[in-house]
Design an enzyme around this catalytic site. Structure first.
Site, PDB file in Angstrom:
ATOM      1  N   GLU A 216       3.869   1.006   1.075  1.00 47.25           N
ATOM      2  CA  GLU A 216       2.656   0.340   0.581  1.00 47.25           C
ATOM      3  C   GLU A 216       1.873   1.203  -0.413  1.00 47.25           C
ATOM      4  O   GLU A 216       0.644   1.125  -0.486  1.00 47.25           O
ATOM      5  CB  GLU A 216       1.760  -0.082   1.748  1.00 47.25           C
ATOM      6  CG  GLU A 216       2.416  -1.132   2.637  1.00 47.25           C
ATOM      7  CD  GLU A 216       1.512  -1.663   3.736  1.00 47.25           C
ATOM      8  OE1 GLU A 216       0.484  -1.030   4.020  1.00 47.25           O
ATOM      9  OE2 GLU A 216       1.844  -2.710   4.324  1.00 47.25           O
TER      10      GLU A 216
ATOM     11  N   GLU B  19       8.424  -4.382   6.787  1.00 51.26           N
ATOM     12  CA  GLU B  19       7.384  -4.419   7.820  1.00 51.26           C
ATOM     13  C   GLU B  19       6.971  -5.862   8.003  1.00 51.26           C
ATOM     14  O   GLU B  19       6.596  -6.534   7.036  1.00 51.26           O
ATOM     15  CB  GLU B  19       6.190  -3.555   7.420  1.00 51.26           C
ATOM     16  CG  GLU B  19       5.170  -3.358   8.533  1.00 51.26           C
ATOM     17  CD  GLU B  19       4.145  -2.294   8.157  1.00 51.26           C
ATOM     18  OE1 GLU B  19       4.552  -1.230   7.639  1.00 51.26           O
ATOM     19  OE2 GLU B  19       2.943  -2.548   8.369  1.00 51.26           O
TER      20      GLU B  19
END
Length: 802
Positions: free
Chosen positions: A429, A532
């Site tokens: 991220e 994820e």
């Protein structure tokens, strides 16, 4: 890279993380350190008086000792950082004179500066990568040699999750001949692979610290479990004075037994370096043989067999133990996860302790090995609760430019020989929109994740991501071209407008299932998976029902410290397992989706209550006449429900739309049983019973016997009624009193809101249970442990120590 061709990888893993050497030349020096919390001047000096310091054995994490405080950062679990010092003397026998001496730390969090006999060897800012120094010039064989380590974690809110503080991984001392195998100096790959034979390339890097050239013979011998030789090769090489040389050898294996998640077979490779008839060095490693293939249309294959990755993300802590987690604790956790159907681990979002990779090699769990959570600019670190309040911006971005590529390279060198490792992740991220990078496309499209909307021209431009990703990917491929480079993208919409995804071999999408099909069509050469995801059935179906998506990694596999909510909150609670490693109801739901072994589970809620259907607790205690909803998770074709042998409602077929079955019933006490059947036969059964008042404490060792030398025993303690049934609403305080050669490491009840003292031998039970971790102190035989609770029948157990 458009498509990864099938790759065969022959892996070796080392004696723990010490360089690949025989145990005679590698010594663990975890015991007998002195510790001081603070920053006393002159503590590096050999003559410094540390007699008032506390004795500790490593690994050691001082942060988890607390105390918890609402004045500290929620991101790191409301636990303190600070500065601490460690000291120890090391024995360098006179007989080692003329040999090289290396000091190896697996992990120091953070800013660890190492001193030997008062001389600084340097400081490494990252707390997750190993540090090794040649200390030969600084030590005196036969003399008193002092190692001191200053650890600076004064920027305690430097992470989005709990890190721990201190020398929280193993420490090794290595002795070596002047002609020796270099650290991380053995690397094995495959030159060719056929149905009955594989040709294996072994690269050995040798170092010569003498003042003249040396010719040595290197012998590679690969053996099976029964010690028969599978392959052997010998060749010679001349090493330049004061230099190094890389020797490439090939071994041919007939009928190799492949490493897989079902059969994680490990060969043993012995590397012997001989100078004439004298053995100069020797390394013994374990070896796993397997192929990896990634395809944008067909997904992932292991050994030519297509499979879905059923993975979980894991942080590196274990509740009351903090980040200093013994091997036995991780073994119990991983065994529990694998029994649910899990076949892969993501090391979120940093390199984990080497013992975790060793266990995954042994158990047959694939590993996505992750290096970074942020690159050149810091992310938000929440201080007052998860995603609320005003964030801080401390973190590893402050040293990324100087250390990032070296840290990544050392990660790959450390872990490249683990058969379990199947992808390298260079970031998680880092592309989170507006945290910190931004792009004009954010004015037109969102990402489906919580973020500050719209283009922020004052933020770093997302176009920077591509160049950094290419640079990091090149580091990975320099040291290991046999595995793909990946990353977890938080904002595919934004990243697709940059060169970031093109720098990757495999693209991971975080919480972006809605983009799978569209991006597969738009980027047909891109290999995709859920790096994820949440726990929903739809997130799994997006993997299960689309061949081009090869897997998912759930957030998260196990509850963890840090990423906490507003006080009181110890951490994040979306795990399949709780902090102690116990299965939560959602673990059974996941097992019904992932496991091939027949299973069934039922839990309940008051009918009028609002509830998460995948978190039904195993409770059968209500009031007479209450309306109760019974939730059932099963992978059997059909299920029936019985109360004291009488069927409640109709038999129900498995529901793929909801993922669970339910019955609304009127409560009465007794034994509630759910029975799963397939092809007309009973395959699984689960029972709930009405429980009475707390009556006694009961304890069961989960892994006895354990090694007498620092083996860790896990003991499950439950509060039961007079029928031996666990009383789930019991929360009495339990006291642990060990006797004999064991010490208590910690008690973990898994209550996420209990911000009390975790350093003593008393803890309140949560949901009727608690887990004790006890470590053997070196004497073979037995040890006793007594557990008591006010008003309840106590229990004493015996632990066997071998």
């Amino acid at each position: 890279m458009k498509k990864l061709l099938p790759l065969l990888f022959l892996a070796c893993l080392s004696f723990s993380t010490a360089p690949v050497q025989v145990p005679a030349n590698v010594q663990n020096i975890n015991d007998g350190w002195l510790f001081f919390k603070g920053d006393p001047p002159g503590a590096e000096a050999p003559a410094y008086d540390a007699s008032g310091w506390r004795r500790v054995d490593l690994p050691h994490d001082w942060s988890v000792e607390g105390p918890y405080s609402p004045a500290l950062a929620s991101a790191t679990g409301y636990l303190p950082g600070g500065i601490g010092w460690y000291r120890r003397t090391i024995d360098i026998p006179v007989g080692r004179k003329g040999q090289k001496v290396f000091l190896h730390f697996e992990g120091i969090y953070r800013n660890g500066e190492i001193f030997v006999n008062g001389s600084s060897l340097g400081m490494r800012p990252s707390g997750y990568v190993p540090v090794q120094h040649d200390i030969t010039p600084f030590v005196t064989p036969g003399g008193v040699n002092t190692v001191a380590v200053r650890v600076d974690h004064s920027e305690s809110a430097d992470s989005r999750w709990y890190t721990g503080s201190g020398i929280y991984r193993d420490v090794w001392l290595r002795f070596a001949d002047p002609v020796h195998i270099a650290p991380w100096g053995i690397y094995t790959t495959t030159r060719a692979f056929g149905g009955e034979r594989s040709a294996v390339t072994v690269e050995t890097t040798l170092e010569n610290s003498t003042g003249r050239a040396r010719t040595v013979t290197v012998i590679q011998e690969l053996t099976r479990h029964d010690r028969t030789v599978a392959a052997r090769h010998s060749s010679s090489v001349t090493l330049p004075a004061g230099g190094s040389e890389r020797l490439v050898q090939e071994l041919s294996i007939a009928g190799p037994r492949l490493w897989s998640v079902e059969d994680p077979y490990l060969y043993s490779l012995q590397t012997t370096v001989k100078a004439g008839e004298r053995v100069a060095d020797r390394g013994v490693t374990r070896v796993g043989v397997r192929t990896l293939a990634f395809d944008p249309d067909r997904g992932f294959s292991l050994n030519g067999k297509n499979m879905k990755i059923k993975g979980v993300c894991l942080h590196h802590d274990a509740g009351t133990l903090g980040s200093a987690v013994p091997r036995e604790v991780w073994a119990h956790r991983l065994e529990t996860l694998k029994a649910l159907g899990c076949n892969a681990i993501r090391t979120s979002h940093n390199p984990h302790a080497p013992l975790l990779y060793d266990l995954c090699d042994e158990m047959g769990l694939l590993v996505m090995d992750e290096a970074f959570d942020e690159w050149e600019f810091p992310k938000k670190k929440w201080l007052e609760g998860w995603n609320v309040g005003t964030p801080g911006f401390e973190g590893p971005a402050s040293f990324f430019d100087e250390w990032g590529e070296r840290d990544l390279g050392d990660l790959v060198l450390r872990d490249r020989n683990h058969p379990s490792v199947f992808m390298w992740s260079i970031g998680n991220e880092v592309d989170y929109p507006n945290d910190p990078y931004s792009h004009p496309i954010l004015d037109r499209e969102g990402i489906g994740q919580q973020h500050a909307p719209g283009y922020k021209p004052t933020q770093p431009h997302a176009d920077r991501l591509g160049a950094i990703a290419r640079r990091l990917a090149a580091v990975v491929r320099k040291w290991d071209p046999s595995r793909p480079v990946t990353a977890g993208l938080a904002g595919p919409v934004m990243s697709n407008a940059t060169e970031y995804p093109a720098a990757l071999d495999v693209a991971g999408y975080n919480y972006s299932e809605n983009r799978y099909a569209a991006d597969h069509a738009r980027y047909p050469e891109r290999v995709l998976y859920g790096s994820e995801t949440g726990h929903s059935l739809d997130a799994w179906k997006a993997v299960r029902d689309q061949a081009f998506i090869f897997g998912q990694f759930l957030w998260t596999g196990i509850d963890c410290l840090g990423e906490a909510h507003r006080w009181p909150s110890r951490g994040f609670t979306s795990g399949l397992l709780d902090l102690a490693g116990n299965k939560k109801p959602r673990a059974f739901f996941r097992e019904s989706l992932w496991s091939d072994k027949p299973m069934i589970y039922c839990g309940t809620f008051p009918k009028a209550a609002r509830f998460s259907a995948t978190d039904a607790p195993p409770v059968w205690n209500y009031r007479e006449g209450d309306e109760v909803t019974v939730i059932c998770y099963t992978n059997c074709e059909k299920a029936r429900l019985f109360l004291d042998g009488r069927e409640l409602g109709p038999e129900k077929a498995r529901d793929d739309d909801k993922g669970y079955l339910s019955w609304d019933v009127q409560w009465r006490p007794g034994k509630l049983e759910s029975v799963g059947s397939s092809a007309g036969r009973e395959r699984a059964r689960h029972t709930l019973e009405t429980t009475g008042r707390p009556h006694a404490v009961r304890a069961v060792p989960l892994n006895s016997p354990v090694a007498a030398t620092r083996g860790t025993a896990l003991v499950e303690i439950r509060i039961v009624d007079d029928g031996g049934r666990t009383v789930l609403d019991a929360d009495g305080e339990i006291t642990c009193v060990p006797s004999g050669p064991v010490r208590l490491l910690g008690l973990e009840a898994s209550d996420p809101t209990d911000m009390g003292d975790y350093t003593d031998n008393r803890q309140k039970a949560f949901q009727g249970k608690i887990t004790a971790c006890l470590q053997a102190t070196g004497t073979k035989g037995t040890a006793g442990v007594r557990f008591t609770s006010p008003g309840l029948e106590p229990v004493e157990i015996t632990l066997e120590l071998k």
